[in-house]
Enzyme design. Structure first.
Site, PDB file in Angstrom:
ATOM      1  N   SER A  49      43.851  29.896  41.146  1.00 28.44           N
ATOM      2  CA  SER A  49      42.525  29.630  41.680  1.00 28.44           C
ATOM      3  C   SER A  49      42.108  30.728  42.648  1.00 28.44           C
ATOM      4  O   SER A  49      42.927  31.529  43.101  1.00 28.44           O
ATOM      5  CB  SER A  49      42.532  28.294  42.417  1.00 28.44           C
ATOM      6  N   LYS A  50      40.815  30.708  42.942  1.00 25.65           N
ATOM      7  CA  LYS A  50      40.258  31.642  43.900  1.00 25.65           C
ATOM      8  C   LYS A  50      40.956  31.458  45.256  1.00 25.65           C
ATOM      9  O   LYS A  50      41.183  32.402  45.987  1.00 25.65           O
ATOM     10  CB  LYS A  50      38.759  31.330  44.032  1.00 25.65           C
ATOM     11  N   ARG A  51      41.294  30.202  45.540  1.00 21.40           N
ATOM     12  CA  ARG A  51      41.969  29.904  46.811  1.00 21.40           C
ATOM     13  C   ARG A  51      43.334  30.592  46.880  1.00 21.40           C
ATOM     14  O   ARG A  51      43.723  31.107  47.919  1.00 21.40           O
ATOM     15  CB  ARG A  51      42.109  28.396  46.983  1.00 21.40           C
TER      16      ARG A  51
END
Ligand code: GLU
Length: 507
Positions: A263-265
Site C-alpha cells: 500500500s501507499k502507507r
C-alpha cells in the site's frame, strides 16, 4: 491464435499509478507484443465522484516514461473509440434496457432511505450486512414487484432509478482463468449489482462487458480483487448474447508489501516509492513519491516489475524489454502474490545503471549535476566521468555525490582519515611526486607506475599514500581509482588539488 490479440488496460483516473497497476500494464503490453497484437488504453471514468483532475494525463505520462505506450487510447486514437467511458455514455443504456426487456435485469426505484431501512430490517447475527439480493428483492420498490403500468408511470415521471441485474438462484457458473484454471461461483451468493446508475452512467460491471465486447478485446488482465465480480460479468456476456466472444481472463495476483497487500502507507512508512512517478493530489496537495523521481531507470523499473510474479524458468533476472516480449508467457505467471522487496528493486537499478551505455545516461546525469549548480565543461569530459563512476551508482541521484568532485575541487577534507598518520615524509613524498609528474605522460597507467616507483625509492608503502592522495582529490574516502581521477581532471587541476591539500593537512 486466429484473431488478432487485443488487450486493454482500463484504469479509473482516480490518482497515482501504483506498482500493481503498472505491472498490469506491463503484462498486457508484453502479452500483446509477444502475439503481435494491440494494446489499448481505456479510461474508466464513469464514477464521477471519484474522478480526479489530471489523473488521466498522469497515467499517459507514466506509460510513456515506462516505454509502454498504447496502440489505441484517448490521445493515440484508434478505430474503436471513444476510449473514455464518459464519452460512451449513450451506448450503455440500450444494453441495460435490453436486459430488462429480456427479464435479466430490472428497474429499482428505492431511495437511499429505503436501502438503509432494508439493511436495518434484515440484519441478523447470520447476516450482519444484508445485500440487495434474492432474499429481499421481492420486498423492494422495483419493477419486479410493481405492475408494468406503475413502472411506466414512474419512469415517465422521471423518477430516480437504477437498473439492477437479477442474479439467478441456484446456478453454478464458471470460467477458466488463464492463470488460476477453472473457477466456479454460486450465483445465489452474489447480490443484484447495479448496472446503470441514477445519473445514467453505467457501473463498472456493465461498462466492462459492453466495452470489452465492442472493442473486440480478446484477453483481459485485471487485479484479483475483481474475481468476486466475475459471475456478474459472466452472466452479462451470456445474457447479452455475446458469450462466444468473451475474452479470456487472467486475474493477476496481488503485489505484497511487508504487511500484506502493498500500500501507499507501506511506502511512506518504509521510505520506498509505490507509484510509477511522483503524484500530487490536486485536492489535498499531498505528494507521493515515484520510482522515476527516486532515480530508477525505466528499463530497470519494467524489468523488476516483470519479475514480480513471473520468470522465464531459469535463474536469469536481467531482461531488456525486447527479451521480455520474446519470453513472456502466462503459464509462468504465478497465482500466488509476489512480494515486493525494495532492496532487490534497487539491485535491478544498479545492474541497469552499470550496464547502460554512457550515452544513454548522459542527459539525465547532466540534469542532476546542473541542478547541483555544477557547470559541465564539455561532453567528452562528462562522458568520461559517467564511465568511471556508474559502477558506484545505484539510484540516479547517486551521480551527484559520485561525480561532483570531478567538476569542483573539494572544499572540505576528511582530515580524521589522514591526520593521525600524516608525516613529514609523506608531505615530502607528494612534493617530489608533483615535480616528477611534470614530465610523465598524463595517463592513469603512467601516473600509477611513476607513483609506485617513487614510493619504493622512498620506502613508503603505496597503501599509506593512496588514501591521502584520494582525500586530496576527492575530499572523502570514495570514488574510482585515484589515477583514473587524475587522468580525467588533468594535470593542472591535479597539481592544484595536491598543493591545496598539503596546506590543509599540514595546518
Ligand atoms: N477500472 C478498473 C480498475 O481500475 C478496471 C478493471 C479491469 O481491468 O477490468 O480496477
Amino acid at each position: 491464435m486466429s484473431n488478432k490479440v487485443r488487450v486493454r488496460f482500463a484504469p479509473s483516473p482516480t490518482g497515482g499509478l501504483h506498482l500493481g497497476g503498472v505491472r498490469t500494464v506491463l503484462y498486457n503490453y508484453l502479452f500483446a507484443k509477444h502475439h503481435g497484437g494491440d494494446f489499448i488504453l481505456r479510461i474508466e471514468d464513469t464514477d464521477q465522484n471519484r474522478y480526479v483532475e489530471g489523473a488521466e494525463q498522469y497515467i499517459l505520462d507514466c506509460l510513456k516514461w515506462a516505454g509502454l505506450e498504447p496502440d489505441e487510447s484517448p490521445v493515440h486514437g484508434g478505430a474503436f473509440g471513444p476510449y473514455r467511458q464518459s464519452e460512451r455514455k449513450a451506448m450503455y443504456r440500450q444494453y441495460a434496457e435490453q436486459l430488462v426487456n429480456d427479464g435479466y435485469a430490472y428497474y429499482a426505484f428505492d431511495t437511499p432511505e429505503d436501502l438503509e431501512k432494508m439493511r436495518e430490517t434484515h440484519k441478523s447475527a447470520d447476516n450482519p450486512s444484508p445485500q440487495y439480493d434474492h432474499h429481499v428483492r421481492m420486498k423492494m420498490r422495483n419493477s419486479l414487484n410493481l405492475t408494468a403500468d406503475e413502472t411506466k408511470a414512474l419512469l415517465d415521471a422521471g423518477t430516480r432509478h437504477v437498473i439492477r441485474i437479477k442474479m439467478p438462484q441456484g446456478e453454478t457458473i464458471g470460467f477458466t482463468d488463464m492463470i488460476r484454471g477453472y473457477i466456479e461461483f454460486e450465483t445465489s451468493l452474489v447480490d443484484d449489482k447495479v448496472l446503470l446508475k441514477a445519473d445514467g452512467m453505467p457501473t463498472y460491471h456493465l461498462a466492462v462487458v459492453v466495452d470489452d465486447y465492442s472493442m473486440k478485446i480478446t484477453h483481459a488482465f485485471r487485479g484479483e480483487e475483481w474475481l468476486p465480480s466475475a459471475p456478474v460479468h459472466l452472466l452479462l456476456w451470456k445474457y447479452l448474447g455475446w458469450h462466444d466472444q468473451m475474452p479470456q481472463w487472467a486475474h493477476l495476483p496481488l503485489i505484497l508489501g511487508p504487511n500484506g497487500k502493498l500500500s501507499k502507507r507501506d511506502g511512506a512508512k518504509y521510505g520506498f516509492p509505490v507509484f510509477a512517478m511522483n503524484w500530487k493530489d490536486p485536492k489535498t496537495g499531498e505528494l507521493t513519491e515515484g520510482f522515476r523521481e527516486k532515480g530508477f531507470l525505466p528499463e530497470a523499473f519494467i524489468n523488476l516489475l516483470a519479475l514480480l510474479g513471473w520468470n522465464d524458468g531459469t535463474e536469469k533476472e536481467i531482461f531488456t524489454k525486447a527479451e521480455l516480449i520474446e519470453k513472456f508467457s502466462l503459464e509462468r505467471v504465478h497465482a500466488a502474490g509476489a512480494k515486493f522487496d525494495y532492496e532487490k528493486a534497487k539491485w535491478f537499478n544498479h545492474e541497469w545503471v552499470k550496464q547502460s551505455v554512457v550515452g544513454s545516461l548522459e542527459s539525465v546525469v547532466r540534469g542532476i549535476l546542473e541542478e547541483k549548480g555544477l557547470s559541465i565543461p564539455d561532453e567528452a569530459f562528462l562522458r568520461k566521468v559517467i564511465g568511471l563512476v556508474k559502477e558506484r551508482c545505484t539510484l540516479l541521484p547517486d551521480f551527484a555525490e559520485q561525480a561532483s568532485f570531478f567538476f569542483k575541487s573539494p572544499v572540505e577534507y576528511d582530515l580524521a582519515a589522514v591526520k593521525p598518520k600524516w608525516s613529514e615524509a609523506k608531505d615530502a613524498f607528494f612534493k617530489v611526486l608533483i615535480a616528477q609528474y611534470e614530465t610523465v605522460n598524463w595517463s592513469a597507467a603512467d601516473l600509477e607506475a611513476s607513483f609506485k616507483e617513487l614510493a619504493t625509492a622512498k620506502a613508503i608503502k603505496p597503501g599509506e599514500l593512496l588514501l591521502p592522495l584520494r582525500i586530496m582529490l576527492v575530499g572523502g574516502k570514495f570514488g574510482p581509482g585515484v589515477f583514473d581521477i587524475m587522468e580525467v581532471i588533468g594535470k593542472e587541476e591535479s597539481f592544484k588539488r595536491v598543493a591545496d591539500a598539503l596546506v590543509a593537512f599540514g595546518g
